[in-house]
Design a protein around this motif. Sequence first.
Motif, PDB file in Angstrom:
ATOM      1  N   PRO A   1       0.841  -1.201   0.000  1.00 38.30           N
ATOM      2  CA  PRO A   1       0.000   0.000   0.000  1.00 38.30           C
ATOM      3  C   PRO A   1       0.876   1.250   0.000  1.00 38.30           C
ATOM      4  CG  PRO A   1      -0.073  -1.108   2.137  1.00 38.30           C
ATOM      5  CD  PRO A   1       0.778  -1.941   1.247  1.00 38.30           C
ATOM      6  N   VAL A   2       0.563   2.169  -0.912  1.00 38.85           N
ATOM      7  CA  VAL A   2       1.328   3.409  -1.021  1.00 38.85           C
ATOM      8  C   VAL A   2       0.394   4.606  -0.931  1.00 38.85           C
ATOM      9  CG1 VAL A   2       3.239   2.416  -2.350  1.00 38.85           C
ATOM     10  CG2 VAL A   2       1.264   3.373  -3.550  1.00 38.85           C
ATOM     11  N   THR A   3       0.959   5.721  -0.563  1.00 37.63           N
ATOM     12  CA  THR A   3       0.229   6.977  -0.508  1.00 37.63           C
ATOM     13  C   THR A   3       1.051   8.019  -1.256  1.00 37.63           C
ATOM     14  OG1 THR A   3      -0.812   8.592   0.957  1.00 37.63           O
ATOM     15  CG2 THR A   3       1.244   7.631   1.717  1.00 37.63           C
TER      16      THR A   3
ATOM     17  N   ILE B   1      -7.835  -2.472   3.609  1.00 43.73           N
ATOM     18  CA  ILE B   1      -6.838  -1.496   3.165  1.00 43.73           C
ATOM     19  C   ILE B   1      -6.837  -1.411   1.642  1.00 43.73           C
ATOM     20  CG2 ILE B   1      -4.362  -0.957   3.100  1.00 43.73           C
ATOM     21  CD1 ILE B   1      -4.264  -2.056   5.989  1.00 43.73           C
ATOM     22  N   GLN B   2      -6.991  -2.546   0.948  1.00 44.31           N
ATOM     23  CA  GLN B   2      -7.076  -2.528  -0.514  1.00 44.31           C
ATOM     24  C   GLN B   2      -8.285  -1.720  -0.969  1.00 44.31           C
ATOM     25  OE1 GLN B   2      -6.962  -6.813  -1.122  1.00 44.31           O
ATOM     26  NE2 GLN B   2      -4.853  -6.701  -1.895  1.00 44.31           N
ATOM     27  N   ASN B   3      -9.405  -1.838  -0.258  1.00 45.93           N
ATOM     28  CA  ASN B   3     -10.608  -1.057  -0.599  1.00 45.93           C
ATOM     29  C   ASN B   3     -10.348   0.435  -0.466  1.00 45.93           C
ATOM     30  OD1 ASN B   3     -12.080  -3.362  -1.109  1.00 45.93           O
ATOM     31  ND2 ASN B   3     -13.080  -3.391   0.887  1.00 45.93           N
ATOM     32  N   LEU B   4      -9.668   0.842   0.586  1.00 42.28           N
ATOM     33  CA  LEU B   4      -9.357   2.263   0.775  1.00 42.28           C
ATOM     34  C   LEU B   4      -8.460   2.774  -0.344  1.00 42.28           C
ATOM     35  CD1 LEU B   4      -8.675   2.425   4.613  1.00 42.28           C
ATOM     36  CD2 LEU B   4     -10.688   3.246   3.392  1.00 42.28           C
ATOM     37  N   ILE B   5      -7.446   2.004  -0.689  1.00 37.46           N
ATOM     38  CA  ILE B   5      -6.522   2.399  -1.766  1.00 37.46           C
ATOM     39  C   ILE B   5      -7.291   2.515  -3.083  1.00 37.46           C
ATOM     40  CG2 ILE B   5      -4.481   1.696  -3.100  1.00 37.46           C
ATOM     41  CD1 ILE B   5      -3.691   2.473  -0.262  1.00 37.46           C
ATOM     42  N   ALA B   6      -8.137   1.517  -3.381  1.00 39.20           N
ATOM     43  CA  ALA B   6      -8.899   1.519  -4.635  1.00 39.20           C
ATOM     44  C   ALA B   6      -9.883   2.679  -4.693  1.00 39.20           C
ATOM     45  CB  ALA B   6      -9.631   0.190  -4.798  1.00 39.20           C
TER      46      ALA B   6
ATOM     47  N   THR C   1     -16.657  -1.397   5.260  1.00 37.15           N
ATOM     48  CA  THR C   1     -15.291  -1.295   5.767  1.00 37.15           C
ATOM     49  C   THR C   1     -15.339  -1.120   7.278  1.00 37.15           C
ATOM     50  OG1 THR C   1     -14.526  -0.318   3.700  1.00 37.15           O
ATOM     51  CG2 THR C   1     -13.127   0.004   5.638  1.00 37.15           C
ATOM     52  N   GLU C   2     -14.518  -1.894   7.979  1.00 37.73           N
ATOM     53  CA  GLU C   2     -14.505  -1.873   9.442  1.00 37.73           C
ATOM     54  C   GLU C   2     -13.205  -1.302   9.968  1.00 37.73           C
ATOM     55  OE1 GLU C   2     -17.023  -6.027   9.798  1.00 37.73           O
ATOM     56  OE2 GLU C   2     -15.212  -5.786  10.983  1.00 37.73           O
ATOM     57  N   GLY C   3     -13.288  -0.721  11.147  1.00 39.00           N
ATOM     58  CA  GLY C   3     -12.106  -0.187  11.810  1.00 39.00           C
ATOM     59  C   GLY C   3     -12.459   0.297  13.200  1.00 39.00           C
ATOM     60  N   ILE C   4     -11.604   1.119  13.758  1.00 41.30           N
ATOM     61  CA  ILE C   4     -11.794   1.647  15.102  1.00 41.30           C
ATOM     62  C   ILE C   4     -12.169   3.116  14.992  1.00 41.30           C
ATOM     63  CG2 ILE C   4     -10.672   2.108  17.316  1.00 41.30           C
ATOM     64  CD1 ILE C   4      -8.760  -0.243  16.628  1.00 41.30           C
ATOM     65  N   LEU C   5     -13.228   3.490  15.686  1.00 41.47           N
ATOM     66  CA  LEU C   5     -13.683   4.872  15.682  1.00 41.47           C
ATOM     67  C   LEU C   5     -12.821   5.688  16.641  1.00 41.47           C
ATOM     68  CD1 LEU C   5     -15.792   6.967  14.780  1.00 41.47           C
ATOM     69  CD2 LEU C   5     -17.135   6.305  16.777  1.00 41.47           C
TER      70      LEU C   5
ATOM     71  N   VAL D   1      -9.963   4.256  11.977  1.00 38.79           N
ATOM     72  CA  VAL D   1      -8.614   3.707  11.953  1.00 38.79           C
ATOM     73  C   VAL D   1      -8.720   2.234  11.604  1.00 38.79           C
ATOM     74  CG1 VAL D   1      -6.544   3.233  13.309  1.00 38.79           C
ATOM     75  CG2 VAL D   1      -7.809   5.356  13.668  1.00 38.79           C
ATOM     76  N   ILE D   2      -7.995   1.816  10.564  1.00 37.89           N
ATOM     77  CA  ILE D   2      -7.948   0.418  10.142  1.00 37.89           C
ATOM     78  C   ILE D   2      -6.544  -0.083  10.413  1.00 37.89           C
ATOM     79  CG2 ILE D   2      -8.138  -1.169   8.198  1.00 37.89           C
ATOM     80  CD1 ILE D   2     -10.208   0.804   7.057  1.00 37.89           C
ATOM     81  N   SER D   3      -6.462  -1.191  11.143  1.00 37.84           N
ATOM     82  CA  SER D   3      -5.175  -1.683  11.615  1.00 37.84           C
ATOM     83  C   SER D   3      -4.820  -3.038  11.040  1.00 37.84           C
ATOM     84  CB  SER D   3      -5.193  -1.806  13.141  1.00 37.84           C
ATOM     85  OG  SER D   3      -5.478  -0.563  13.734  1.00 37.84           O
ATOM     86  N   VAL D   4      -3.518  -3.234  10.823  1.00 39.40           N
ATOM     87  CA  VAL D   4      -2.961  -4.551  10.553  1.00 39.40           C
ATOM     88  C   VAL D   4      -2.264  -4.917  11.857  1.00 39.40           C
ATOM     89  CG1 VAL D   4      -1.369  -5.916   9.163  1.00 39.40           C
ATOM     90  CG2 VAL D   4      -2.667  -4.053   8.111  1.00 39.40           C
ATOM     91  N   GLU D   5      -2.949  -5.742  12.652  1.00 44.31           N
ATOM     92  CA  GLU D   5      -2.519  -5.993  14.014  1.00 44.31           C
ATOM     93  C   GLU D   5      -1.117  -6.586  14.102  1.00 44.31           C
ATOM     94  OE1 GLU D   5      -5.663  -8.198  15.914  1.00 44.31           O
ATOM     95  OE2 GLU D   5      -7.129  -6.656  15.356  1.00 44.31           O
ATOM     96  N   LEU D   6      -0.780  -7.506  13.214  1.00 43.92           N
ATOM     97  CA  LEU D   6       0.490  -8.208  13.304  1.00 43.92           C
ATOM     98  C   LEU D   6       1.690  -7.266  13.239  1.00 43.92           C
ATOM     99  CD1 LEU D   6       1.883 -10.954  13.540  1.00 43.92           C
ATOM    100  CD2 LEU D   6       1.850 -11.087  11.059  1.00 43.92           C
ATOM    101  N   ILE D   7       1.632  -6.239  12.372  1.00 45.18           N
ATOM    102  CA  ILE D   7       2.775  -5.326  12.271  1.00 45.18           C
ATOM    103  C   ILE D   7       2.564  -4.058  13.093  1.00 45.18           C
ATOM    104  CG2 ILE D   7       3.494  -6.205  10.025  1.00 45.18           C
ATOM    105  CD1 ILE D   7       2.316  -3.613   8.792  1.00 45.18           C
ATOM    106  N   GLN D   8       1.451  -3.987  13.792  1.00 47.30           N
ATOM    107  CA  GLN D   8       1.101  -2.843  14.627  1.00 47.30           C
ATOM    108  C   GLN D   8       1.245  -1.528  13.871  1.00 47.30           C
ATOM    109  OE1 GLN D   8       2.954  -3.040  18.471  1.00 47.30           O
ATOM    110  NE2 GLN D   8       1.775  -4.845  19.026  1.00 47.30           N
TER     111      GLN D   8
END
Length: 185
Positions: A52-54, A117-122, A149-153, A163-170
Amino acid sequence: MAGFGSEFKTGLKEMNDRETAAMSWYAVQTRSRHEKMVVRQLESQGFSTFLPVTTQMRQWSDRRKLVELPLFPGYTFLRMVYQPEQRLRVLTTEGVVAFVGVHGQGMPIPDRQIEHIQNLIAAKVPLESHPFLKVGQRVRIRSGSLNGTEGILVGQESDRMLVISVELIQRSVSIRLQGYEVEPV
Protein backbone atom coordinates in the motif's frame (compact mmCIF):
# COMPACT_ATOMS: atom_id res chain seq x y z
CA MET A 1 -9.46 -42.82 -22.49
CA ALA A 2 -11.36 -39.56 -22.89
CA GLY A 3 -12.58 -39.87 -19.28
CA PHE A 4 -9.01 -40.11 -18.02
CA GLY A 5 -8.12 -36.64 -19.31
CA SER A 6 -11.13 -34.99 -17.68
CA GLU A 7 -10.47 -36.82 -14.38
CA PHE A 8 -6.86 -35.64 -14.48
CA LYS A 9 -7.93 -32.03 -15.13
CA THR A 10 -10.50 -32.23 -12.33
CA GLY A 11 -7.81 -33.56 -9.97
CA LEU A 12 -5.46 -30.71 -10.89
CA LYS A 13 -8.22 -28.14 -10.38
CA GLU A 14 -9.02 -29.61 -6.93
CA MET A 15 -5.30 -29.46 -5.97
CA ASN A 16 -5.11 -25.81 -7.13
CA ASP A 17 -8.30 -24.97 -5.22
CA ARG A 18 -6.90 -26.55 -2.02
CA GLU A 19 -3.60 -24.68 -2.42
CA THR A 20 -5.41 -21.38 -3.02
CA ALA A 21 -7.53 -22.02 0.09
CA ALA A 22 -4.34 -22.65 2.09
CA MET A 23 -2.85 -19.32 0.99
CA SER A 24 -2.70 -16.54 3.54
CA TRP A 25 -1.36 -13.01 3.73
CA TYR A 26 1.93 -12.53 5.58
CA ALA A 27 3.84 -9.39 6.50
CA VAL A 28 7.51 -9.19 5.60
CA GLN A 29 9.85 -6.68 7.19
CA THR A 30 12.19 -5.06 4.66
CA ARG A 31 15.38 -3.07 4.85
CA SER A 32 14.79 0.66 5.02
CA ARG A 33 13.55 2.04 1.68
CA HIS A 34 13.64 -1.38 0.00
CA GLU A 35 9.88 -2.04 -0.07
CA LYS A 36 9.35 -1.49 -3.82
CA MET A 37 12.46 -3.49 -4.75
CA VAL A 38 11.35 -6.40 -2.53
CA VAL A 39 7.88 -6.37 -4.11
CA ARG A 40 9.35 -6.46 -7.64
CA GLN A 41 11.60 -9.40 -6.73
CA LEU A 42 8.85 -11.36 -4.97
CA GLU A 43 6.49 -10.84 -7.91
CA SER A 44 9.18 -12.03 -10.34
CA GLN A 45 9.33 -15.23 -8.25
CA GLY A 46 5.57 -15.70 -8.71
CA PHE A 47 4.34 -14.43 -5.34
CA SER A 48 1.24 -12.29 -5.03
CA THR A 49 2.16 -9.06 -3.19
CA PHE A 50 0.54 -5.94 -1.80
CA LEU A 51 2.41 -2.73 -1.07
CA PRO A 52 0.00 0.00 0.00
CA VAL A 53 1.33 3.41 -1.02
CA THR A 54 0.23 6.98 -0.51
CA THR A 55 1.07 10.05 -2.59
CA GLN A 56 2.59 12.99 -0.73
CA MET A 57 3.95 16.37 -1.77
CA ARG A 58 7.68 16.61 -0.95
CA GLN A 59 9.61 19.87 -0.83
CA TRP A 60 13.25 20.15 -1.83
CA SER A 61 15.25 23.36 -1.91
CA ASP A 62 14.75 23.72 -5.68
CA ARG A 63 11.39 22.02 -6.36
CA ARG A 64 8.23 20.36 -5.10
CA LYS A 65 7.14 16.95 -6.30
CA LEU A 66 4.41 14.38 -5.67
CA VAL A 67 6.04 11.13 -4.57
CA GLU A 68 4.62 7.68 -3.87
CA LEU A 69 5.64 6.44 -0.42
CA PRO A 70 4.85 3.16 1.36
CA LEU A 71 1.95 3.54 3.78
CA PHE A 72 3.74 1.22 6.21
CA PRO A 73 7.48 1.96 5.81
CA GLY A 74 9.62 -1.13 6.26
CA TYR A 75 6.86 -3.63 5.49
CA THR A 76 5.21 -5.32 2.55
CA PHE A 77 2.67 -8.10 2.29
CA LEU A 78 2.62 -11.32 0.30
CA ARG A 79 0.09 -14.07 -0.18
CA MET A 80 1.50 -17.57 -0.08
CA VAL A 81 1.24 -21.09 1.23
CA TYR A 82 3.55 -21.04 4.25
CA GLN A 83 5.88 -23.98 3.57
CA PRO A 84 9.60 -24.31 4.36
CA GLU A 85 10.73 -23.99 0.73
CA GLN A 86 8.48 -20.96 0.10
CA ARG A 87 9.61 -19.34 3.36
CA LEU A 88 13.26 -19.83 2.37
CA ARG A 89 12.67 -18.29 -1.09
CA VAL A 90 11.19 -15.20 0.58
CA LEU A 91 13.91 -14.90 3.23
CA THR A 92 16.70 -15.16 0.63
CA THR A 93 15.18 -12.34 -1.42
CA GLU A 94 17.44 -9.28 -1.36
CA GLY A 95 16.10 -6.61 1.00
CA VAL A 96 13.94 -8.96 3.08
CA VAL A 97 14.78 -8.90 6.80
CA ALA A 98 12.26 -11.35 8.27
CA PHE A 99 8.70 -12.54 8.41
CA VAL A 100 6.68 -10.68 11.02
CA GLY A 101 5.58 -12.93 13.86
CA VAL A 102 6.82 -14.74 16.92
CA HIS A 103 10.55 -15.56 16.66
CA GLY A 104 10.62 -14.65 12.95
CA GLN A 105 7.98 -17.25 12.08
CA GLY A 106 5.37 -15.72 9.84
CA MET A 107 1.88 -15.35 11.25
CA PRO A 108 -1.06 -15.17 8.84
CA ILE A 109 -2.91 -11.87 8.61
CA PRO A 110 -6.70 -12.15 8.33
CA ASP A 111 -7.75 -11.60 4.70
CA ARG A 112 -10.32 -8.99 5.77
CA GLN A 113 -7.63 -6.69 7.23
CA ILE A 114 -5.78 -6.65 3.89
CA GLU A 115 -9.05 -6.35 1.92
CA HIS A 116 -10.11 -3.28 3.94
CA ILE A 117 -6.84 -1.50 3.16
CA GLN A 118 -7.08 -2.53 -0.51
CA ASN A 119 -10.61 -1.06 -0.60
CA LEU A 120 -9.36 2.26 0.77
CA ILE A 121 -6.52 2.40 -1.77
CA ALA A 122 -8.90 1.52 -4.63
CA ALA A 123 -11.43 4.17 -3.51
CA LYS A 124 -8.65 6.79 -3.65
CA VAL A 125 -9.83 8.39 -0.41
CA PRO A 126 -7.30 10.59 1.39
CA LEU A 127 -5.60 8.48 4.03
CA GLU A 128 -2.60 8.75 6.24
CA SER A 129 -0.58 6.53 8.52
CA HIS A 130 -1.91 6.49 12.06
CA PRO A 131 -0.48 5.23 15.35
CA PHE A 132 -1.63 1.71 16.19
CA LEU A 133 -4.52 1.63 18.67
CA LYS A 134 -5.51 -1.23 20.94
CA VAL A 135 -8.47 0.45 22.56
CA GLY A 136 -11.57 1.99 20.98
CA GLN A 137 -14.82 0.90 19.51
CA ARG A 138 -14.88 -1.17 16.34
CA VAL A 139 -17.24 0.30 13.76
CA ARG A 140 -18.39 -0.43 10.23
CA ILE A 141 -19.13 2.18 7.55
CA ARG A 142 -22.79 1.86 6.49
CA SER A 143 -22.89 4.00 3.37
CA GLY A 144 -21.09 5.19 0.30
CA SER A 145 -18.20 3.64 -1.59
CA LEU A 146 -16.65 2.31 1.63
CA ASN A 147 -19.80 0.49 2.79
CA GLY A 148 -18.82 -2.50 4.96
CA THR A 149 -15.29 -1.30 5.77
CA GLU A 150 -14.50 -1.87 9.44
CA GLY A 151 -12.11 -0.19 11.81
CA ILE A 152 -11.79 1.65 15.10
CA LEU A 153 -13.68 4.87 15.68
CA VAL A 154 -11.50 7.71 16.95
CA GLY A 155 -12.68 11.19 17.91
CA GLN A 156 -16.10 12.73 18.32
CA GLU A 157 -18.62 14.80 16.38
CA SER A 158 -17.07 16.65 13.42
CA ASP A 159 -13.55 15.26 13.90
CA ARG A 160 -14.40 11.56 13.61
CA MET A 161 -11.85 9.26 12.04
CA LEU A 162 -11.83 5.57 11.18
CA VAL A 163 -8.61 3.71 11.95
CA ILE A 164 -7.95 0.42 10.14
CA SER A 165 -5.17 -1.68 11.61
CA VAL A 166 -2.96 -4.55 10.55
CA GLU A 167 -2.52 -5.99 14.01
CA LEU A 168 0.49 -8.21 13.30
CA ILE A 169 2.78 -5.33 12.27
CA GLN A 170 1.10 -2.84 14.63
CA ARG A 171 0.51 -0.28 11.90
CA SER A 172 -2.68 1.58 11.06
CA VAL A 173 -4.18 3.99 8.54
CA SER A 174 -6.89 6.55 9.16
CA ILE A 175 -9.52 8.36 7.14
CA ARG A 176 -11.87 11.18 8.07
CA LEU A 177 -15.45 9.98 8.41
CA GLN A 178 -17.06 13.23 7.33
CA GLY A 179 -20.13 12.26 5.30
CA TYR A 180 -20.05 8.55 6.19
CA GLU A 181 -22.49 6.79 8.51
CA VAL A 182 -21.01 4.22 10.89
CA GLU A 183 -22.50 1.50 13.08
CA PRO A 184 -21.04 -0.65 15.87
CA VAL A 185 -19.74 -4.04 14.74
